[in-house]
Design an enzyme around this catalytic site. Sequence first.
Site, PDB file in Angstrom:
ATOM      1  N   LYS A  56      46.751  27.059  29.397  1.00 48.36           N
ATOM      2  CA  LYS A  56      46.903  26.012  30.430  1.00 48.36           C
ATOM      3  C   LYS A  56      46.828  24.615  29.814  1.00 48.36           C
ATOM      4  O   LYS A  56      45.974  23.793  30.167  1.00 48.36           O
ATOM      5  CB  LYS A  56      45.864  26.159  31.538  1.00 48.36           C
ATOM      6  CG  LYS A  56      45.999  27.460  32.317  1.00 48.36           C
ATOM      7  CD  LYS A  56      45.187  27.436  33.591  1.00 48.36           C
ATOM      8  CE  LYS A  56      45.284  28.735  34.358  1.00 48.36           C
ATOM      9  NZ  LYS A  56      44.579  29.871  33.712  1.00 48.36           N
TER      10      LYS A  56
HETATM   11  P1  BMP Z   1      40.713  38.294  37.641  1.00 46.21           P
HETATM   12  O1  BMP Z   1      41.788  39.269  38.109  1.00 46.21           O
HETATM   13  O2  BMP Z   1      39.617  38.979  36.882  1.00 46.21           O
HETATM   14  O3  BMP Z   1      40.198  37.392  38.719  1.00 46.21           O
HETATM   15  O4  BMP Z   1      41.391  37.364  36.513  1.00 46.21           O
HETATM   16  C1  BMP Z   1      42.433  36.488  36.834  1.00 46.21           C
HETATM   17  C2  BMP Z   1      43.001  35.859  35.580  1.00 46.21           C
HETATM   18  O5  BMP Z   1      44.131  35.055  35.952  1.00 46.21           O
HETATM   19  C3  BMP Z   1      42.051  34.953  34.830  1.00 46.21           C
HETATM   20  O6  BMP Z   1      42.300  35.119  33.436  1.00 46.21           O
HETATM   21  C4  BMP Z   1      42.454  33.545  35.255  1.00 46.21           C
HETATM   22  O7  BMP Z   1      42.285  32.595  34.208  1.00 46.21           O
HETATM   23  C5  BMP Z   1      43.931  33.687  35.595  1.00 46.21           C
HETATM   24  N1  BMP Z   1      44.399  32.816  36.698  1.00 46.21           N
HETATM   25  C6  BMP Z   1      43.929  32.928  37.986  1.00 46.21           C
HETATM   26  O8  BMP Z   1      43.071  33.754  38.278  1.00 46.21           O
HETATM   27  N2  BMP Z   1      44.437  32.107  38.971  1.00 46.21           N
HETATM   28  C7  BMP Z   1      45.383  31.166  38.740  1.00 46.21           C
HETATM   29  O9  BMP Z   1      45.819  30.488  39.658  1.00 46.21           O
HETATM   30  C8  BMP Z   1      45.871  31.054  37.418  1.00 46.21           C
HETATM   31  C9  BMP Z   1      45.381  31.876  36.420  1.00 46.21           C
HETATM   32  O10 BMP Z   1      45.861  31.784  35.182  1.00 46.21           O
END
Ligand code: BMP
Length: 260
Positions: A93
Amino acid sequence: NRLILSFEARAKLAKNPISEQLFKIMRCKQTTLCVAVDILNSTDLLNFAERVGPHICALKTHIDILEDFHPNLLQPLQEIAKSHNFLLFEDRKFADIGKTVEYQYSKGLYKISSWAPLVTVHSLMGRGVLDAIKTSEGLEKRGVFLLAEASAAGNLISDNYVKETIKMAEEYPELIAGVVCQNPLFLNNPGLIQLCPGVQMENKQDNLGQRYNSPLTVVLEKGADIAVVGRGITQSSDPACAAERYKKMLWDAYLQRIES
Ligand code: BMP
């Protein structure tokens, strides 16, 4: 309309070499699953990549959360990606002035541009960031996912920000692989890929503002091409089995979408 076109057809419309490759991997492995491997230890990361590898099109990392990072990790990681035919995707990002981004992308401890064909970028800082990614040293073929919307509750992104982000993405067709968002935007640009994080079957949210949709909802209602699943898989007792389950649900939803 991109939602009803097959990945096969869309691969031919992709203007970025990595998105073209991604469409082909998705079609060939029948998977639109990207696993977010937010794990703190390098050995665990490699073992995990090996286990979920057969079921994913991309492995999304936050390389800077590893507590024992050493550049020696990168070769085996690239070998696993090659052997299971998925792409490495560093979710950095980038959001700074172009020159700083050039350093963050290609220099320092992580040298991201040397091993990750895909990275994420915030549109917040303007076009200089994309120019920096485009011209920095590193892998010859590279693709950017531009972040237009976020899954985080209370984020400050406005409708106009979303609109201008899509415009920016369309100005760099040879660099932009797709857009990170939560809704079916850019319907008339089937060469771009919609990546949708915040996907899980068990929970609707976590306790730090993350919000989740189901695999079916993101594909059929929110327009997702690729779904990012993190803890839904990493915290499962059998990650390979969980990855396979998500892969199937997502792929069935995609088939339903293009056949409708
Ligand atoms: P999780 O499914 O465990 O919540 O992880 C989501 C992943 O996606 C994380 O690595 C986070 O940095 C990324 N992410 C997100 O959750 N929402 C966004 O809007 C953008 C992301 O990159």
